[in-house]
Design a protein around this motif. Structure first.
Motif, PDB file in Angstrom:
ATOM      1  N   LEU A   7       0.904  -1.231  -0.072  1.00 38.74           N
ATOM      2  CA  LEU A   7       0.007  -0.155   0.145  1.00 38.74           C
ATOM      3  C   LEU A   7       0.774   1.265   0.156  1.00 38.74           C
ATOM      4  O   LEU A   7       1.916   1.220   0.571  1.00 38.74           O
ATOM      5  CB  LEU A   7      -1.226  -0.024   1.296  1.00 38.74           C
ATOM      6  CG  LEU A   7      -1.771  -1.429   1.534  1.00 38.74           C
ATOM      7  CD1 LEU A   7      -2.586  -0.990   2.551  1.00 38.74           C
ATOM      8  CD2 LEU A   7      -2.745  -1.513   0.069  1.00 38.74           C
ATOM      9  N   CYS A   8       0.411   2.395  -0.643  1.00 42.51           N
ATOM     10  CA  CYS A   8       1.208   3.522  -0.895  1.00 42.51           C
ATOM     11  C   CYS A   8       0.091   4.615  -0.242  1.00 42.51           C
ATOM     12  O   CYS A   8      -0.807   4.736  -0.451  1.00 42.51           O
ATOM     13  CB  CYS A   8       1.467   3.694  -2.314  1.00 42.51           C
ATOM     14  SG  CYS A   8       2.604   2.339  -3.176  1.00 42.51           S
ATOM     15  N   VAL A   9       1.250   5.575   0.270  1.00 48.87           N
ATOM     16  CA  VAL A   9       0.428   6.885   0.785  1.00 48.87           C
ATOM     17  C   VAL A   9       0.785   8.056   0.120  1.00 48.87           C
ATOM     18  O   VAL A   9       2.083   8.225  -0.067  1.00 48.87           O
ATOM     19  CB  VAL A   9       0.701   6.726   2.292  1.00 48.87           C
ATOM     20  CG1 VAL A   9       0.421   8.154   3.049  1.00 48.87           C
ATOM     21  CG2 VAL A   9       0.260   5.690   2.924  1.00 48.87           C
ATOM     22  N   VAL A  52      -3.221   4.170  -1.475  1.00 49.49           N
ATOM     23  CA  VAL A  52      -3.456   3.527  -2.769  1.00 49.49           C
ATOM     24  C   VAL A  52      -3.050   2.232  -3.077  1.00 49.49           C
ATOM     25  O   VAL A  52      -2.047   1.921  -2.316  1.00 49.49           O
ATOM     26  CB  VAL A  52      -2.908   4.632  -3.988  1.00 49.49           C
ATOM     27  CG1 VAL A  52      -3.011   3.848  -5.320  1.00 49.49           C
ATOM     28  CG2 VAL A  52      -3.756   6.049  -4.023  1.00 49.49           C
ATOM     29  N   ALA A  53      -3.643   1.301  -3.742  1.00 49.00           N
ATOM     30  CA  ALA A  53      -3.115  -0.071  -4.003  1.00 49.00           C
ATOM     31  C   ALA A  53      -3.179  -0.312  -5.430  1.00 49.00           C
ATOM     32  O   ALA A  53      -4.001   0.427  -5.940  1.00 49.00           O
ATOM     33  CB  ALA A  53      -3.921  -1.007  -3.069  1.00 49.00           C
ATOM     34  N   PHE A  54      -2.379  -0.668  -6.060  1.00 47.71           N
ATOM     35  CA  PHE A  54      -2.368  -1.151  -7.538  1.00 47.71           C
ATOM     36  C   PHE A  54      -2.778  -2.593  -7.616  1.00 47.71           C
ATOM     37  O   PHE A  54      -2.205  -3.723  -7.241  1.00 47.71           O
ATOM     38  CB  PHE A  54      -0.824  -0.999  -7.771  1.00 47.71           C
ATOM     39  CG  PHE A  54      -0.568   0.427  -7.929  1.00 47.71           C
ATOM     40  CD1 PHE A  54      -0.884   1.291  -9.147  1.00 47.71           C
ATOM     41  CD2 PHE A  54       0.110   1.041  -6.824  1.00 47.71           C
ATOM     42  CE1 PHE A  54      -0.583   2.631  -9.160  1.00 47.71           C
ATOM     43  CE2 PHE A  54       0.281   2.578  -7.035  1.00 47.71           C
ATOM     44  CZ  PHE A  54       0.130   3.129  -7.919  1.00 47.71           C
ATOM     45  N   GLU A  55      -3.653  -2.682  -8.447  1.00 42.81           N
ATOM     46  CA  GLU A  55      -4.351  -4.318  -8.933  1.00 42.81           C
ATOM     47  C   GLU A  55      -3.294  -4.879  -9.778  1.00 42.81           C
ATOM     48  O   GLU A  55      -2.978  -5.921  -9.364  1.00 42.81           O
ATOM     49  CB  GLU A  55      -5.712  -3.873  -9.513  1.00 42.81           C
ATOM     50  CG  GLU A  55      -6.066  -5.312  -9.763  1.00 42.81           C
ATOM     51  CD  GLU A  55      -7.700  -5.219 -10.376  1.00 42.81           C
ATOM     52  OE1 GLU A  55      -8.087  -6.196 -10.785  1.00 42.81           O
ATOM     53  OE2 GLU A  55      -8.055  -4.159 -10.127  1.00 42.81           O
ATOM     54  N   SER A 111      -4.987   1.248 -10.515  1.00 46.52           N
ATOM     55  CA  SER A 111      -4.928   1.595  -9.304  1.00 46.52           C
ATOM     56  C   SER A 111      -6.201   1.863  -8.477  1.00 46.52           C
ATOM     57  O   SER A 111      -7.293   2.049  -9.185  1.00 46.52           O
ATOM     58  CB  SER A 111      -4.116   3.069  -9.023  1.00 46.52           C
ATOM     59  OG  SER A 111      -4.854   3.979  -9.590  1.00 46.52           O
ATOM     60  N   TRP A 112      -6.155   1.493  -7.125  1.00 50.97           N
ATOM     61  CA  TRP A 112      -7.501   1.616  -6.413  1.00 50.97           C
ATOM     62  C   TRP A 112      -7.036   2.761  -5.391  1.00 50.97           C
ATOM     63  O   TRP A 112      -5.990   2.430  -4.490  1.00 50.97           O
ATOM     64  CB  TRP A 112      -7.913   0.627  -5.773  1.00 50.97           C
ATOM     65  CG  TRP A 112      -8.812  -0.281  -6.726  1.00 50.97           C
ATOM     66  CD1 TRP A 112      -8.344  -1.251  -7.589  1.00 50.97           C
ATOM     67  CD2 TRP A 112     -10.048  -0.348  -6.994  1.00 50.97           C
ATOM     68  NE1 TRP A 112      -9.082  -1.702  -8.185  1.00 50.97           N
ATOM     69  CE2 TRP A 112     -10.261  -1.252  -7.635  1.00 50.97           C
ATOM     70  CE3 TRP A 112     -11.212   0.400  -6.348  1.00 50.97           C
ATOM     71  CZ2 TRP A 112     -11.567  -1.699  -8.203  1.00 50.97           C
ATOM     72  CZ3 TRP A 112     -12.569  -0.001  -6.738  1.00 50.97           C
ATOM     73  CH2 TRP A 112     -12.577  -0.934  -7.771  1.00 50.97           C
ATOM     74  N   VAL A 113      -7.834   3.985  -5.190  1.00 49.23           N
ATOM     75  CA  VAL A 113      -7.859   4.744  -3.901  1.00 49.23           C
ATOM     76  C   VAL A 113      -8.678   3.865  -2.962  1.00 49.23           C
ATOM     77  O   VAL A 113      -9.747   3.795  -2.922  1.00 49.23           O
ATOM     78  CB  VAL A 113      -8.182   6.152  -4.490  1.00 49.23           C
ATOM     79  CG1 VAL A 113      -8.339   6.989  -2.999  1.00 49.23           C
ATOM     80  CG2 VAL A 113      -7.538   6.623  -5.202  1.00 49.23           C
ATOM     81  N   LEU A 114      -8.088   3.545  -2.039  1.00 50.55           N
ATOM     82  CA  LEU A 114      -8.769   2.725  -1.029  1.00 50.55           C
ATOM     83  C   LEU A 114      -9.346   3.576   0.115  1.00 50.55           C
ATOM     84  O   LEU A 114     -10.746   3.620   0.459  1.00 50.55           O
ATOM     85  CB  LEU A 114      -7.862   1.777  -0.314  1.00 50.55           C
ATOM     86  CG  LEU A 114      -7.243   0.860  -1.013  1.00 50.55           C
ATOM     87  CD1 LEU A 114      -6.260   0.024  -0.138  1.00 50.55           C
ATOM     88  CD2 LEU A 114      -8.132  -0.143  -1.367  1.00 50.55           C
ATOM     89  N   ALA A 136       8.153  -0.281 -11.469  1.00 49.39           N
ATOM     90  CA  ALA A 136       6.598  -0.879 -11.745  1.00 49.39           C
ATOM     91  C   ALA A 136       6.045  -0.428 -10.313  1.00 49.39           C
ATOM     92  O   ALA A 136       6.487  -0.350  -9.262  1.00 49.39           O
ATOM     93  CB  ALA A 136       6.937  -2.205 -12.123  1.00 49.39           C
ATOM     94  N   ASP A 137       4.389  -0.341 -10.807  1.00 50.14           N
ATOM     95  CA  ASP A 137       3.316  -0.052  -9.746  1.00 50.14           C
ATOM     96  C   ASP A 137       3.486  -1.427  -8.800  1.00 50.14           C
ATOM     97  O   ASP A 137       3.839  -2.458  -9.409  1.00 50.14           O
ATOM     98  CB  ASP A 137       2.078  -0.043 -10.204  1.00 50.14           C
ATOM     99  CG  ASP A 137       1.984   0.937 -11.105  1.00 50.14           C
ATOM    100  OD1 ASP A 137       2.368   2.255 -11.117  1.00 50.14           O
ATOM    101  OD2 ASP A 137       1.317   1.198 -12.157  1.00 50.14           O
ATOM    102  N   PRO A 138       3.665  -1.449  -7.606  1.00 49.99           N
ATOM    103  CA  PRO A 138       3.502  -2.757  -6.648  1.00 49.99           C
ATOM    104  C   PRO A 138       2.132  -3.321  -6.653  1.00 49.99           C
ATOM    105  O   PRO A 138       1.422  -3.014  -5.824  1.00 49.99           O
ATOM    106  CB  PRO A 138       3.689  -1.997  -5.257  1.00 49.99           C
ATOM    107  CG  PRO A 138       3.425  -0.685  -5.310  1.00 49.99           C
ATOM    108  CD  PRO A 138       3.477   0.010  -6.591  1.00 49.99           C
TER     109      PRO A 138
END
Length: 149
Positions: A54-56, A67-70, A75-78, A121-123
């Protein structure tokens, strides 16, 4: 490559409450996330999966967005909200730990590594559906509490 940005149910509800400079900061962040993916975020959280994926981003003052990356490019703003250790009922991280199935913040040193993986890359977090569903459940729970009072 443009990043698709989706908002969880709770993030949608939280975004609807934003006004003025907070709203402008969030809209600018979403535009940046679409344009630059993980590079638009400040850091990744420390802990076990899913927390470590998860990123902030600090938006304004105490306002944070998680945010999390599927997968790469999606991406998803959680959730978003203030980080306030003095008021745990309003603290965005208190809600985040619930969504992650934790009673308390992950133990250990917080290192705040870069959001992007070592290769830039996106995690990716393949288990994103579970987190998005838990965000939906948290939104329903908070709505029921509001109407029960």
């Amino acid at each position: 490559m443009k990043t698709e940005v989706y908002l969880s149910v709770i993030a949608e509800k939280q975004a609807e409450t934003l006004r003025g400079a907070d709203l402008r900061a969030f809209v600018a962040f979403v535009d940046d996330l679409e344009a630059r993916g993980c590079m638009a975020l400040g850091y990744r959280l420390t802990g076990e999966i899913p927390v470590s994926r998860l990123c902030v981003k600090h938006l304004r003052g105490a306002m944070r967005v998680v945010v999390a990356f599927e997968n790469v490019g999606r991406s998803w703003v959680l959730m978003l909200g203030p980080h306030d250790e003095r008021n745990r009922t309003q603290d965005v991280y208190t809600s985040l730990w619930k969504v992650c199935g934790l009673d308390a913040p992950p133990a250990g040193e917080r290192t705040k590594p870069a959001c992007c993986d070592d290769d830039g890359a996106d995690p990716s977090l393949p288990e994103i559906d579970d987190l998005v569903a838990r965000c939906r459940d948290l939104a329903r729970l908070s709505r029921r509490r509001r109407y029960a009072n």
